[in-house]
Design a protein around this motif. Structure first.
Motif, mmCIF file in Angstrom:
data_model
loop_
_atom_site.group_PDB
_atom_site.id
_atom_site.type_symbol
_atom_site.label_atom_id
_atom_site.label_comp_id
_atom_site.label_asym_id
_atom_site.label_seq_id
_atom_site.Cartn_x
_atom_site.Cartn_y
_atom_site.Cartn_z
ATOM 1 N N LYS A 9 0.858 -1.191 0.000
ATOM 2 C CA LYS A 9 0.000 0.000 0.000
ATOM 3 C C LYS A 9 0.891 1.236 0.000
ATOM 4 C CE LYS A 9 -4.275 -1.496 2.266
ATOM 5 N NZ LYS A 9 -5.155 -1.294 3.464
ATOM 6 N N ILE A 10 0.486 2.210 -0.775
ATOM 7 C CA ILE A 10 1.215 3.476 -0.804
ATOM 8 C C ILE A 10 0.496 4.466 0.119
ATOM 9 C CG2 ILE A 10 2.056 5.368 -2.223
ATOM 10 C CD1 ILE A 10 3.365 2.716 -2.854
ATOM 11 N N LYS A 11 1.238 5.013 1.064
ATOM 12 C CA LYS A 11 0.662 5.989 1.988
ATOM 13 C C LYS A 11 1.423 7.306 1.887
ATOM 14 C CE LYS A 11 -0.835 2.594 5.458
ATOM 15 N NZ LYS A 11 -0.746 2.196 6.893
ATOM 16 N N ALA A 40 6.622 21.881 5.946
ATOM 17 C CA ALA A 40 5.870 20.624 5.867
ATOM 18 C C ALA A 40 6.012 20.046 4.460
ATOM 19 C CB ALA A 40 4.404 20.867 6.189
ATOM 20 N N GLN A 41 6.498 18.828 4.393
ATOM 21 C CA GLN A 41 6.679 18.165 3.099
ATOM 22 C C GLN A 41 5.946 16.824 3.114
ATOM 23 O OE1 GLN A 41 10.708 17.911 1.730
ATOM 24 N NE2 GLN A 41 11.202 20.027 2.328
ATOM 25 N N THR A 42 5.278 16.550 2.006
ATOM 26 C CA THR A 42 4.527 15.302 1.871
ATOM 27 C C THR A 42 5.201 14.403 0.836
ATOM 28 O OG1 THR A 42 2.450 16.419 2.426
ATOM 29 C CG2 THR A 42 2.284 14.294 1.303
ATOM 30 N N TYR A 43 5.393 13.172 1.192
ATOM 31 C CA TYR A 43 5.999 12.202 0.270
ATOM 32 C C TYR A 43 5.319 10.846 0.466
ATOM 33 C CZ TYR A 43 8.584 11.178 4.559
ATOM 34 O OH TYR A 43 8.920 10.890 5.858
ATOM 35 N N SER A 44 5.565 9.950 -0.455
ATOM 36 C CA SER A 44 4.917 8.632 -0.435
ATOM 37 C C SER A 44 5.859 7.564 0.111
ATOM 38 C CB SER A 44 4.477 8.234 -1.840
ATOM 39 O OG SER A 44 3.510 9.130 -2.329
ATOM 40 N N ASN A 45 5.300 6.684 0.923
ATOM 41 C CA ASN A 45 6.025 5.516 1.421
ATOM 42 C C ASN A 45 5.258 4.253 1.064
ATOM 43 O OD1 ASN A 45 8.402 6.367 2.540
ATOM 44 N ND2 ASN A 45 7.548 6.733 4.584
ATOM 45 N N GLU A 46 5.993 3.167 0.893
ATOM 46 C CA GLU A 46 5.383 1.890 0.550
ATOM 47 C C GLU A 46 5.355 1.006 1.790
ATOM 48 O OE1 GLU A 46 5.413 -0.828 -3.497
ATOM 49 O OE2 GLU A 46 7.192 0.283 -2.896
ATOM 50 N N TYR A 47 4.201 0.440 2.072
ATOM 51 C CA TYR A 47 4.019 -0.413 3.249
ATOM 52 C C TYR A 47 3.606 -1.822 2.810
ATOM 53 C CZ TYR A 47 4.200 3.838 6.047
ATOM 54 O OH TYR A 47 4.608 5.019 6.643
ATOM 55 N N TYR A 48 4.157 -2.822 3.508
ATOM 56 C CA TYR A 48 3.935 -4.209 3.125
ATOM 57 C C TYR A 48 3.269 -5.001 4.250
ATOM 58 C CZ TYR A 48 7.247 -3.155 -0.598
ATOM 59 O OH TYR A 48 7.878 -2.590 -1.677
ATOM 60 N N ASN A 80 -1.747 -6.471 8.654
ATOM 61 C CA ASN A 80 -0.891 -5.516 9.344
ATOM 62 C C ASN A 80 0.159 -5.030 8.345
ATOM 63 O OD1 ASN A 80 0.150 -4.270 11.897
ATOM 64 N ND2 ASN A 80 1.965 -5.450 11.303
ATOM 65 N N TYR A 81 0.120 -3.739 8.019
ATOM 66 C CA TYR A 81 1.067 -3.168 7.056
ATOM 67 C C TYR A 81 2.150 -2.396 7.801
ATOM 68 C CZ TYR A 81 -1.832 -4.319 3.025
ATOM 69 O OH TYR A 81 -2.532 -4.983 2.041
ATOM 70 N N ASP A 82 3.398 -2.724 7.472
ATOM 71 C CA ASP A 82 4.531 -2.046 8.090
ATOM 72 C C ASP A 82 5.446 -1.487 7.006
ATOM 73 O OD1 ASP A 82 3.899 -2.623 10.833
ATOM 74 O OD2 ASP A 82 4.530 -4.688 10.464
ATOM 75 N N ARG A 83 6.318 -0.600 7.436
ATOM 76 C CA ARG A 83 7.297 -0.007 6.524
ATOM 77 C C ARG A 83 8.574 -0.808 6.618
ATOM 78 N NH1 ARG A 83 8.929 2.315 2.042
ATOM 79 N NH2 ARG A 83 10.644 3.746 2.265
ATOM 80 N N PHE A 84 9.027 -1.372 5.484
ATOM 81 C CA PHE A 84 10.257 -2.162 5.469
ATOM 82 C C PHE A 84 11.178 -1.656 4.366
ATOM 83 C CE2 PHE A 84 6.888 -5.011 6.968
ATOM 84 C CZ PHE A 84 7.425 -5.444 8.159
ATOM 85 N N GLY A 85 12.478 -1.677 4.624
ATOM 86 C CA GLY A 85 13.454 -1.353 3.596
ATOM 87 C C GLY A 85 13.794 -2.603 2.805
#
Length: 290
Positions: A172-174, A184-192, A284-289
């Protein structure tokens, strides 16, 4: 004198018989050496990684394959290939030069992912390549090194507790907003999606599952627990989500794309319960490298 002649003729006859016996014995040995040439050591299941060599951008994949050599009659070879949910017949030829045993086996060619296997038997390993007939698919060539293995159903087989149980195939892209240098800066992160330790502590083939065992589990937990049952029976997974977990298990050998007839009564009961809970469970979606 007459007796002497008879004795001499007897000696000649005996010598001739011995000579003929030796010729017959040599002929039998030569014939047996030819007839007894066997390739039994090449028969059976050969298992290993099926690695992308020529592929389109972002299409790299590494699957586990089982190549079954069922029979060898002179130079004719018959078998099966089982990989990524595909169970295909193969047939072709064997060439034995004395220094090298090589094979060329073809899948029928009536399905999208059929191709040709070319490989050699090097000591205890089959080493070679597969090339697709269809050059429009994402991966057109693969390499492999396969070792002989015997498939045996074992209900006690479990996923490794040190494994990484993250679903890299779906994300999911958040949008995330942070303050950087006062702005304030907005950017996208990918969660798995990630699984919990339940996937290697609960055995869905040997213990009768209860609602209390499943009610707090994540959806991915439930999916892995259900599909571990199928993996123990050698099911070949078409879906990458499940292949990424089982292809790396040493004990996993894909042998068929339908194992329904081998499931135990307990496993069937647990599968129904797991499927029921999957409908309502959340991930459960988490942020992983990576």
């Amino acid at each position: 004198m007459k007796n002497l002649v008879i004795a001499f003729l007897s000696i000649l006859t005996l010598a001739s018989c011995n000579s003929n016996d030796k010729k017959a014995e040599k002929s039998y040995v030569d014939s047996a050496a030819t007839v007894n040439t066997t390739y039994d050591h090449a028969l059976g299941m050969w298992v290993g990684d099926f690695i992308s060599e020529k592929y389109r951008e972002d299409s790299y994949s590494e699957n586990k394959i089982t190549l079954v050599i069922k029979s060898i009659d002179k130079d004719k070879v018959i078998g099966r290939s089982v990989v990524a949910g595909n169970d295909r017949p193969v047939q072709g030829t064997l060439t034995d030069t004395g220094n090298k045993i090589s094979f060329v086996l073809d899948e029928p060619g009536d399905q999208k992912y059929d191709g040709r296997f070319e490989f050699e038997l090097r000591n205890d390993t089959l080493v070679g390549t597969w090339k697709s007939y269809n050059q429009e698919i994402n991966v057109t060539e693969r390499s492999f090194k396969l070792l002989k293995k015997i498939f045996t159903y074992n209900p006690n087989l479990m996923l490794d507790k040190d494994g990484e149980y993250i679903d890299w195939q779906s994300s999911k892209i958040k949008n995330v907003t942070d303050t950087i240098d006062g702005e304030a800066q907005t950017y996208s992160n990918e969660y798995y999606r990630s699984a919990s330790e339940a996937v290697f502590t609960i055995n869905s083939s040997t213990q009768e599952l209860k609602e209390s065992d499943l009610k707090n589990l994540r959806k991915l937990d439930l999916q892995i627990l259900r599909n571990t049952i199928f993996a123990r029976h050698g099911y070949s997974f078409k879906k990458k989500t499940y292949r990424q977990f089982f292809d790396y298990a040493d004990w996993y050998i894909p042998v068929s794309n339908n194992v329904d007839g081998t499931l135990t009564a307990l496993e069937k009961k647990n599968i129904k319960l797991l499927e029921r809970f999957e409908k309502y469970a959340e991930d459960n979606y988490d942020r992983f490298g990576r």
